[in-house]
Design a protein around this motif. Structure first.
Motif, PDB file in Angstrom:
ATOM      1  N   VAL A  93       0.844  -1.141   0.019  1.00 17.00           N
ATOM      2  CA  VAL A  93       0.199   0.092  -0.003  1.00 17.00           C
ATOM      3  C   VAL A  93       0.935   1.171  -0.020  1.00 17.00           C
ATOM      4  CG1 VAL A  93      -1.815   1.298   1.460  1.00 17.00           C
ATOM      5  CG2 VAL A  93      -1.991  -1.261   1.196  1.00 17.00           C
ATOM      6  N   HIS A  94       0.584   2.041  -0.948  1.00 16.83           N
ATOM      7  CA  HIS A  94       1.442   3.675  -1.155  1.00 16.83           C
ATOM      8  C   HIS A  94       0.620   4.213   0.004  1.00 16.83           C
ATOM      9  CE1 HIS A  94       2.966   2.492  -5.117  1.00 16.83           C
ATOM     10  NE2 HIS A  94       4.033   3.294  -4.568  1.00 16.83           N
ATOM     11  N   ALA A  95       1.377   4.821   1.203  1.00 15.80           N
ATOM     12  CA  ALA A  95       0.738   5.481   2.422  1.00 15.80           C
ATOM     13  C   ALA A  95       0.310   6.896   1.815  1.00 15.80           C
ATOM     14  CB  ALA A  95       1.709   5.735   3.328  1.00 15.80           C
ATOM     15  N   PRO A 142       9.577  11.510   2.684  1.00 20.17           N
ATOM     16  CA  PRO A 142       8.014  10.662   2.410  1.00 20.17           C
ATOM     17  C   PRO A 142       7.758   9.858   3.483  1.00 20.17           C
ATOM     18  CG  PRO A 142       9.930   9.657   1.484  1.00 20.17           C
ATOM     19  CD  PRO A 142      10.496  10.965   1.626  1.00 20.17           C
ATOM     20  N   TYR A 143       8.487   9.785   4.508  1.00 23.47           N
ATOM     21  CA  TYR A 143       8.299   8.992   5.873  1.00 23.47           C
ATOM     22  C   TYR A 143       7.481  10.027   6.737  1.00 23.47           C
ATOM     23  CZ  TYR A 143      11.093   5.657   3.600  1.00 23.47           C
ATOM     24  OH  TYR A 143      11.623   4.644   2.662  1.00 23.47           O
ATOM     25  N   ALA A 144       7.641  11.114   6.965  1.00 22.80           N
ATOM     26  CA  ALA A 144       6.911  12.002   7.795  1.00 22.80           C
ATOM     27  C   ALA A 144       5.623  11.715   7.511  1.00 22.80           C
ATOM     28  CB  ALA A 144       7.111  13.527   7.602  1.00 22.80           C
ATOM     29  N   SER A 191       7.691  -3.100   5.681  1.00 20.59           N
ATOM     30  CA  SER A 191       7.911  -1.972   5.005  1.00 20.59           C
ATOM     31  C   SER A 191       9.255  -1.966   4.002  1.00 20.59           C
ATOM     32  CB  SER A 191       7.912  -0.652   6.006  1.00 20.59           C
ATOM     33  OG  SER A 191       8.741  -0.528   6.732  1.00 20.59           O
ATOM     34  N   ALA A 192       9.104  -1.743   2.796  1.00 21.88           N
ATOM     35  CA  ALA A 192      10.157  -1.683   1.913  1.00 21.88           C
ATOM     36  C   ALA A 192      10.749  -0.461   1.692  1.00 21.88           C
ATOM     37  CB  ALA A 192       9.576  -2.075   0.577  1.00 21.88           C
ATOM     38  N   ALA A 193      12.227  -0.621   2.108  1.00 17.05           N
ATOM     39  CA  ALA A 193      13.145   0.548   1.976  1.00 17.05           C
ATOM     40  C   ALA A 193      14.542   0.001   1.972  1.00 17.05           C
ATOM     41  CB  ALA A 193      12.714   1.461   2.938  1.00 17.05           C
ATOM     42  N   PHE A 194      15.381   1.197   1.975  1.00 11.22           N
ATOM     43  CA  PHE A 194      17.028   0.846   2.066  1.00 11.22           C
ATOM     44  C   PHE A 194      17.564   1.883   2.713  1.00 11.22           C
ATOM     45  CE2 PHE A 194      21.603   0.911   0.645  1.00 11.22           C
ATOM     46  CZ  PHE A 194      21.845  -0.363   0.856  1.00 11.22           C
ATOM     47  N   SER A 195      16.982   3.260   2.414  1.00 14.67           N
ATOM     48  CA  SER A 195      17.894   4.277   3.463  1.00 14.67           C
ATOM     49  C   SER A 195      17.727   4.308   4.671  1.00 14.67           C
ATOM     50  CB  SER A 195      17.181   5.804   2.536  1.00 14.67           C
ATOM     51  OG  SER A 195      15.858   5.857   3.271  1.00 14.67           O
ATOM     52  N   PRO A 196      18.605   5.246   5.503  1.00 17.85           N
ATOM     53  CA  PRO A 196      18.668   5.263   6.793  1.00 17.85           C
ATOM     54  C   PRO A 196      16.992   5.717   7.241  1.00 17.85           C
ATOM     55  CG  PRO A 196      20.459   6.316   5.967  1.00 17.85           C
ATOM     56  CD  PRO A 196      19.742   5.931   4.875  1.00 17.85           C
ATOM     57  N   SER A 282      15.201   7.819  -4.993  1.00 14.87           N
ATOM     58  CA  SER A 282      15.028   6.695  -4.136  1.00 14.87           C
ATOM     59  C   SER A 282      16.376   6.247  -3.648  1.00 14.87           C
ATOM     60  CB  SER A 282      14.156   5.654  -4.513  1.00 14.87           C
ATOM     61  OG  SER A 282      15.063   4.248  -4.321  1.00 14.87           O
ATOM     62  N   GLY A 283      16.679   5.903  -2.482  1.00 13.81           N
ATOM     63  CA  GLY A 283      17.985   5.308  -1.862  1.00 13.81           C
ATOM     64  C   GLY A 283      17.729   4.031  -1.915  1.00 13.81           C
ATOM     65  N   SER A 284      16.780   3.312  -2.442  1.00 13.19           N
ATOM     66  CA  SER A 284      16.495   2.224  -2.312  1.00 13.19           C
ATOM     67  C   SER A 284      17.690   1.062  -2.642  1.00 13.19           C
ATOM     68  CB  SER A 284      15.206   1.654  -2.860  1.00 13.19           C
ATOM     69  OG  SER A 284      15.180   1.614  -4.073  1.00 13.19           O
ATOM     70  N   HIS A 285      18.564   1.267  -3.350  1.00  9.26           N
ATOM     71  CA  HIS A 285      19.929   0.548  -3.560  1.00  9.26           C
ATOM     72  C   HIS A 285      21.038   1.133  -3.292  1.00  9.26           C
ATOM     73  CE1 HIS A 285      16.992  -2.246  -5.744  1.00  9.26           C
ATOM     74  NE2 HIS A 285      16.480  -1.317  -6.217  1.00  9.26           N
TER      75      HIS A 285
HETATM   76  C1  FMN Z   1      12.398  -4.897  -1.683  1.00  6.75           C
HETATM   77  C2  FMN Z   1      11.807  -3.613  -1.927  1.00  6.75           C
HETATM   78  C3  FMN Z   1      10.443  -3.570  -2.670  1.00  6.75           C
HETATM   79  C4  FMN Z   1       9.805  -2.219  -2.926  1.00  6.75           C
HETATM   80  N1  FMN Z   1       8.428  -2.361  -3.566  1.00  6.75           N
HETATM   81  C5  FMN Z   1       7.864  -1.534  -4.008  1.00  6.75           C
HETATM   82  C6  FMN Z   1       6.764  -1.110  -4.452  1.00  6.75           C
HETATM   83  O1  FMN Z   1       6.092  -2.309  -4.760  1.00  6.75           O
HETATM   84  N2  FMN Z   1       6.269  -0.170  -4.938  1.00  6.75           N
HETATM   85  C7  FMN Z   1       6.856   1.087  -4.863  1.00  6.75           C
HETATM   86  O2  FMN Z   1       6.289   2.235  -5.008  1.00  6.75           O
HETATM   87  N3  FMN Z   1       7.992   1.206  -4.024  1.00  6.75           N
HETATM   88  C8  FMN Z   1       8.678  -0.288  -3.718  1.00  6.75           C
HETATM   89  N4  FMN Z   1       9.681   0.066  -3.198  1.00  6.75           N
HETATM   90  C9  FMN Z   1      10.386   1.333  -3.011  1.00  6.75           C
HETATM   91  C10 FMN Z   1      10.324   1.677  -1.293  1.00  6.75           C
HETATM   92  O3  FMN Z   1       9.422   1.530  -0.723  1.00  6.75           O
HETATM   93  C11 FMN Z   1      10.933   3.209  -1.224  1.00  6.75           C
HETATM   94  O4  FMN Z   1      10.067   4.170  -1.792  1.00  6.75           O
HETATM   95  C12 FMN Z   1      12.326   3.312  -1.831  1.00  6.75           C
HETATM   96  O5  FMN Z   1      13.120   2.295  -1.352  1.00  6.75           O
HETATM   97  C13 FMN Z   1      12.767   4.610  -1.559  1.00  6.75           C
HETATM   98  O6  FMN Z   1      12.869   4.958  -0.355  1.00  6.75           O
HETATM   99  P1  FMN Z   1      14.684   4.603   0.650  1.00  6.75           P
HETATM  100  O7  FMN Z   1      15.271   5.649  -0.154  1.00  6.75           O
HETATM  101  O8  FMN Z   1      13.925   4.927   1.966  1.00  6.75           O
HETATM  102  O9  FMN Z   1      14.802   3.297   0.271  1.00  6.75           O
HETATM  103  C14 FMN Z   1      10.427  -1.166  -2.686  1.00  6.75           C
HETATM  104  C15 FMN Z   1      11.800  -1.066  -2.303  1.00  6.75           C
HETATM  105  C16 FMN Z   1      12.526  -2.347  -1.816  1.00  6.75           C
HETATM  106  C17 FMN Z   1      13.729  -2.121  -1.086  1.00  6.75           C
END
Ligand code: FMN
Length: 357
Positions: A93-95, A142-144, A191-196, A282-285
């Motif tokens: 779910v997208h908050a 985004p987390y606020a 919750s799905a994320a990578f960043s601090p 995104s910092g997700s990687h």
């Molecule tokens: C394993 C994983 C799965 C994710 N799945 C989704 C998703 O289905 N839809 C989406 O919009 N973002 C998804 N994200 C993105 C995260 O929710 C987040 O927006 C993104 O990692 C950027 O945030 P961050 O910089 O805090 O990591 C995913 C991230 C990770 C690491």
């Protein structure tokens, strides 16, 4: 709930075309409903622990416009509730796009329909064109909003109310909800994320963070950081990851197919668009992931590759478990064609290794 196995396994991304892959091969996953239903039943019967969809509202362009087609995840989980018996059915779910009062009621509904198997994966959004679809702009905080969202959601399911809520994002009066979820005080939250900032959000809201890594040898440091953030706020935080799988009888055959899907027949336009957007917002990687491992984005949205024989894949999963991950979600180029090989070839080896019962 899902903590019944030493190492949890579930499917990721099967609700969207391509799954996690961005490839043009004709057998790529199309996420047609009958296939998705058959896949959910197959995974459930084989004892996989969870079914985790991705939340997507727009495609990535290129020749396939990968992810243009994706099923909405709350309604999908409700539809799968009576078609499955054991596995946890997550909704992603997208908050910012789904009101927490609506989400609490939807998750409670799925929990009742499934006999207590609902799960929630909260994402706070990174894809600016998707925010524009909802008439919103993505902020760099985004987390606020996510924190307020989670507080409203969890208080409803905990049975509080009617309550008023005065936040920066939500000003709500007389909030309440029934039925409550069967799982108490609420269903499992990822919750799905990578960043601090994403890790801190998970520490305060979730049972498990769902995160990526580049090399198994480096994952222990990520996990230690995540767990320390959980401990700092007095909450044990599990860590899950995601991998994409190409399992074949020989290593050569698996690597040849991987090269085909991820290099020769990758949807290069869509991969570039996707990587550029993701890197910008995104910092997700880890930054090295984009430059070193473009193949991983074509084959599995930047997740870790499990490419090879059942023995090789099982050995890699044991290493991932030993690094400290509590489980992984997996994806395939064609889930329905390839999951049986994984079930028959890899699962028995994981049982022999003691990481699955
Ligand atoms: C394993 C994983 C799965 C994710 N799945 C989704 C998703 O289905 N839809 C989406 O919009 N973002 C998804 N994200 C993105 C995260 O929710 C987040 O927006 C993104 O990692 C950027 O945030 P961050 O910089 O805090 O990591 C995913 C991230 C990770 C690491």
């Amino acid at each position: 709930m899902i903590d019944t196995q030493p190492f949890q396994l579930g499917l990721f991304g099967a609700n969207a075309d391509g799954g996690l892959a961005v490839t043009t091969v004709p057998e790529r996953w199309r996420a047609a409903w009958p296939d998705l239903l058959a896949l959910a039943r197959l995974a459930d019967g084989a004892g996989l622990d969870f079914f985790l969809p991705l939340a997507r509202w727009k495609g990535f362009g290129g020749t396939t416009n990968a992810r243009h087609h994706s099923f909405e995840t709350l309604t999908m989980a409700a539809a799968l509730a009576t078609a499955t018996e054991r596995m946890t059915l997550f909704a992603t779910v997208h908050a910012p796009f789904v009101h927490p009062v609506q989400a609490a009621k939807a998750i409670a509904t799925i929990d009742h329909a499934s006999g207590g198997r609902a799960g929630l994966n909260i994402v706070c959004g990174w894809n600016a064109p998707e925010f524009a679809m909802f008439g919103m702009e993505r902020t760099d905080q985004p987390y606020a909003l996510g924190h307020e969202w989670y507080e409203v959601f969890s208080r409803i399911l905990a049975g509080e109310g009617p309550f008023d809520f005065d936040g920066a994002y939500y000003k709500l009066r007389g909030v309440e909800g029934a039925p409550l979820s069967l799982q108490r005080p609420r269903p499992t939250v990822l919750s799905a994320a990578f960043s601090p900032a994403g890790r801190d959000f998970a520490a305060r809201t979730s049972d498990h963070i769902f995160t990526t890594f580049v090399e198994i040898a480096d994952a222990a440091a990520t996990i230690a950081d995540v767990k320390a953030r959980g401990e700092a706020v007095g909450r044990p935080l599990g860590v899950f990851t995601a991998c994409h799988v190409v399992c074949r009888a020989s290593q050569d055959e698996a690597e040849e197919y991987y090269d085909r899907i991820a290099v020769r027949e990758a949807d290069k336009g869509a991969v570039e668009h996707y990587m550029a957007m993701k890197q910008a917002t995104s910092g997700s990687h880890d930054p090295s992931a984009y430059t070193l491992h473009a193949k991983r984005f074509a084959a599995g949205a930047g997740t870790y590759p499990l490419v090879g024989t059942p023995e090789h894949i099982a050995a890699e999963l044991v290493r991932i478990h030993q690094a400290g991950f509590g489980g992984t979600a997996i994806s395939f180029v064609n889930y329905l064609d390839e999951l049986p090989g994984f079930i028959n070839g890899v699962l028995p080896l994981l049982a022999d290794a003691g990481i699955r019962q």
